[in-house]
Motif scaffolding. Structure first.
Motif, mmCIF file in Angstrom:
data_model
loop_
_atom_site.group_PDB
_atom_site.id
_atom_site.type_symbol
_atom_site.label_atom_id
_atom_site.label_comp_id
_atom_site.label_asym_id
_atom_site.label_seq_id
_atom_site.Cartn_x
_atom_site.Cartn_y
_atom_site.Cartn_z
ATOM 1 N N MET A 1 0.841 -1.207 0.000
ATOM 2 C CA MET A 1 0.000 0.000 0.000
ATOM 3 C C MET A 1 0.874 1.255 0.000
ATOM 4 O O MET A 1 1.253 1.757 1.041
ATOM 5 C CB MET A 1 -0.904 -0.004 1.235
ATOM 6 C CG MET A 1 -2.180 -0.775 1.034
ATOM 7 S SD MET A 1 -3.364 -0.406 2.324
ATOM 8 C CE MET A 1 -2.496 -0.925 3.779
ATOM 9 N N LYS A 17 -15.481 13.041 -9.183
ATOM 10 C CA LYS A 17 -15.945 12.105 -8.142
ATOM 11 C C LYS A 17 -16.739 12.828 -7.065
ATOM 12 O O LYS A 17 -17.831 12.383 -6.686
ATOM 13 C CB LYS A 17 -14.709 11.422 -7.540
ATOM 14 C CG LYS A 17 -14.955 10.587 -6.315
ATOM 15 C CD LYS A 17 -13.656 9.914 -5.865
ATOM 16 C CE LYS A 17 -12.581 10.876 -5.456
ATOM 17 N NZ LYS A 17 -11.271 10.274 -5.209
ATOM 18 N N ASP A 39 -17.986 4.412 2.911
ATOM 19 C CA ASP A 39 -16.862 4.892 2.102
ATOM 20 C C ASP A 39 -15.747 3.870 2.309
ATOM 21 O O ASP A 39 -15.093 3.863 3.360
ATOM 22 C CB ASP A 39 -16.486 6.289 2.617
ATOM 23 C CG ASP A 39 -15.413 6.983 1.801
ATOM 24 O OD1 ASP A 39 -14.874 6.365 0.864
ATOM 25 O OD2 ASP A 39 -15.108 8.151 2.113
ATOM 26 N N GLY A 43 -9.343 7.412 2.640
ATOM 27 C CA GLY A 43 -8.230 8.357 2.654
ATOM 28 C C GLY A 43 -8.144 9.069 3.993
ATOM 29 O O GLY A 43 -8.822 8.715 4.969
ATOM 30 N N TYR A 47 -6.650 17.662 2.630
ATOM 31 C CA TYR A 47 -5.342 17.768 1.982
ATOM 32 C C TYR A 47 -4.938 19.236 1.846
ATOM 33 O O TYR A 47 -5.720 20.051 1.342
ATOM 34 C CB TYR A 47 -5.399 17.084 0.601
ATOM 35 C CG TYR A 47 -5.860 15.646 0.743
ATOM 36 C CD1 TYR A 47 -4.958 14.642 1.081
ATOM 37 C CD2 TYR A 47 -7.218 15.316 0.631
ATOM 38 C CE1 TYR A 47 -5.383 13.332 1.266
ATOM 39 C CE2 TYR A 47 -7.653 14.006 0.816
ATOM 40 C CZ TYR A 47 -6.724 13.026 1.134
ATOM 41 O OH TYR A 47 -7.153 11.733 1.329
ATOM 42 N N GLY A 98 -11.242 15.499 1.428
ATOM 43 C CA GLY A 98 -11.448 14.161 0.898
ATOM 44 C C GLY A 98 -12.895 13.755 1.090
ATOM 45 O O GLY A 98 -13.702 14.481 1.692
ATOM 46 N N HIS A 119 -4.840 1.935 5.299
ATOM 47 C CA HIS A 119 -3.467 2.370 5.559
ATOM 48 C C HIS A 119 -3.399 2.987 6.962
ATOM 49 O O HIS A 119 -4.098 3.968 7.252
ATOM 50 C CB HIS A 119 -3.020 3.388 4.513
ATOM 51 C CG HIS A 119 -1.541 3.599 4.507
ATOM 52 N ND1 HIS A 119 -0.882 4.246 5.539
ATOM 53 C CD2 HIS A 119 -0.589 3.236 3.627
ATOM 54 C CE1 HIS A 119 0.409 4.280 5.280
ATOM 55 N NE2 HIS A 119 0.613 3.667 4.131
ATOM 56 N N ALA A 122 -2.925 6.861 7.152
ATOM 57 C CA ALA A 122 -4.091 7.611 6.659
ATOM 58 C C ALA A 122 -5.271 7.445 7.614
ATOM 59 O O ALA A 122 -6.007 8.393 7.897
ATOM 60 C CB ALA A 122 -4.462 7.146 5.247
ATOM 61 N N PRO A 167 -7.260 2.490 -4.830
ATOM 62 C CA PRO A 167 -6.088 3.167 -5.396
ATOM 63 C C PRO A 167 -5.615 2.609 -6.744
ATOM 64 O O PRO A 167 -4.754 3.192 -7.372
ATOM 65 C CB PRO A 167 -5.017 2.944 -4.325
ATOM 66 C CG PRO A 167 -5.436 1.736 -3.577
ATOM 67 C CD PRO A 167 -6.935 1.695 -3.634
#
Ligand SMILES: C[S@@+](CC[C@H](N)C(=O)[O-])C[C@H]1O[C@@H](n2cnc3c(N)ncnc32)[C@H](O)[C@@H]1O
Length: 281
Positions: A1, A17, A39, A43, A47, A98, A119, A122, A167
């Protein structure tokens, strides 16, 4: 990942999106009955467009960086829930949200959302971001996205949507998505579903679309935006969403928006868009 969304946040693919996501949430909110949003690949949630990651690729400059000037009144109606969420989350425009923060903006008191992120870094960042809100409507899980998808449907509300935004680091992502959409067609055929994909591997995409048609959903819409001619290799210039049980207005909304959006975000005269019903009841 290895995937880190910070390199890509706010790019043309994020715009398409999240505009579609916010249209779907606005449609769910038309009826008072509660809904749930899942979801699967959430993420880290927010950001910084001035971060080193964002600056290194500069992708946002050809995405959110070009969205300032207003579009036609018809296109702005389609953009409205997305623009309202952006203003609420980052009024000064330094940050691009996000999907979790966009989704939070689309919830009412009675609605719920579960964000899943595999992850660890994240996921930790997402939890830290959400903690100050103390929002009882939100939950975070840290499973494999496909495992979470299967485990959480159908939700007890029996209304809502799943966003699947993987991803595409592995070659068999379209196969996993095909298995996932077949699973959802069996377990929750009345739910709405938006699956994000890159337009690169055309054979993989055709295979996935064929499998999606066999999944049993009555209505499936494909929406694509190409800012240049898509190639199998090289930078991402084509993106799409496959949407099962879309709002009945979504195809019309996209007809209003995409000619202008494609022109605005074009990198060459090869920019295109696509609005196709794969199945229609
Ligand atoms: C494209 S990003 C998600 C962006 C987010 N949905 C948004 O719109 O802001 C994909 C995310 O999936 C995560 N991820 C990678 N493999 C995963 C897996 N097997 N299950 C769940 N999440 C995974 C990555 O760490 C990354 O944060």
């Amino acid at each position: 990942m290895n995937y880190r969304h910070g390199f890509h946040a706010g790019n043309f693919a994020d715009i398409l999106k999240h505009v579609i996501l916010m249209r779907m949430l606005a449609h769910l909110a038309l009826k008072p009955a509660p809904f749930r949003v899942l979801d699967t690949h959430a993420g880290s949630g927010l950001y910084d467009l001035k971060s080193e990651e964002a600056e290194r690729t500069g992708e946002w400059r050809n995405g959110i960086g070009r969205m300032g000037a207003t579009f036609s009144a018809e296109a702005e109606m389609v953009l409205a829930p997305w623009r309202a969420a952006l203003r609420a989350i980052s009024p000064e425009g330094r940050f691009y949200p996000g999907s979790p923060l966009f989704i939070r903006e689309g919830l009412r008191e009675q609605d719920r959302a579960v964000f899943n992120e595999a992850h660890p870094k994240a996921e930790a960042a997402l939890k830290k971001l959400l903690a100050p809100y103390r929002d009882p409507r939100l939950a975070v899980t840290a499973l494999d996205g496909y495992t979470m998808w299967k485990a959480q449907i159908p939700p007890k509300e029996r209304r809502g949507m799943v966003l699947v935004d993987p991803p595409f680091e592995v070659r068999d992502e379209f196969s996993q998505l095909a298995t996932g959409i077949a699973m959802m067609g069996r377990k929750w055929p009345g739910g709405s579903l938006a699956i994000w994909y890159p337009v690169k591997d055309q054979a993989g995409l055709r295979f996935f679309e064929e499998k999606a048609v066999e999944s049993g959903f009555a209505d499936i819409l494909s929406v694509e935006l190409h800012v240049d001619r898509p190639l199998a290799e090289g930078p991402l210039v084509g993106t799409g969403l496959l949407i099962a049980n879309p709002p009945f207005t979504l195809a019309r909304d996209m007809e209003a928006l995409l000619p202008e959006l494609a022109a605005r975000l074009a990198l060459s005269d090869r920019a295109r868009y696509r609005i196709d019903w794969l199945t229609k009841s």
